[in-house]
Design a protein around this motif. Sequence first.
Motif, PDB file in Angstrom:
ATOM      1  N   GLU A  29       0.826  -1.210   0.000  1.00  0.00           N
ATOM      2  CA  GLU A  29       0.000   0.000   0.000  1.00  0.00           C
ATOM      3  C   GLU A  29       0.861   1.261   0.000  1.00  0.00           C
ATOM      4  N   CYS A  30       1.986   1.228   0.705  1.00  0.00           N
ATOM      5  CA  CYS A  30       2.830   2.419   0.784  1.00  0.00           C
ATOM      6  C   CYS A  30       3.529   2.723  -0.538  1.00  0.00           C
ATOM      7  N   ASP A  31       3.559   1.770  -1.482  1.00  0.00           N
ATOM      8  CA  ASP A  31       4.183   2.022  -2.782  1.00  0.00           C
ATOM      9  C   ASP A  31       3.538   3.196  -3.493  1.00  0.00           C
ATOM     10  N   SER A  32       2.218   3.342  -3.380  1.00  0.00           N
ATOM     11  CA  SER A  32       1.545   4.458  -4.042  1.00  0.00           C
ATOM     12  C   SER A  32       1.940   5.785  -3.411  1.00  0.00           C
ATOM     13  N   VAL A  33       2.201   5.783  -2.101  1.00  0.00           N
ATOM     14  CA  VAL A  33       2.662   6.993  -1.417  1.00  0.00           C
ATOM     15  C   VAL A  33       4.030   7.382  -1.948  1.00  0.00           C
ATOM     16  N   HIS A  34       4.944   6.413  -1.985  1.00  0.00           N
ATOM     17  CA  HIS A  34       6.291   6.693  -2.473  1.00  0.00           C
ATOM     18  C   HIS A  34       6.253   7.158  -3.925  1.00  0.00           C
TER      19      HIS A  34
END
Length: 103
Positions: A29-34
Amino acid sequence: MANALFRLAINTGVTIAQKFLEKGHTQMECDSVHNSIECKLKGREITLSSQYALISKEARKKPFPYEVHYLNHNFFITFETKDLWLYDSIRPGGIKMTLRSLT
């Protein structure tokens, strides 16, 4: 890292589950943030580390900007000294716990 997580778990009374991803199956999920922060950084010149916080906030507007916490050097603990280690090694079959104070 294992010593830091173990110390945190003991001091806070929580259980921490460490998950290790398999190569090729690493979408999180954090990939989209990065990714959104990287897109915002593209073509910009960064001269101060504090600019990363501002750009991170700007990377998303809806439904709300990302929340950024400023940290100073007091937040971080160095685990270079073995006095803070609870384990000398975490290799399978070779785990040796050294009893040290948690304070």
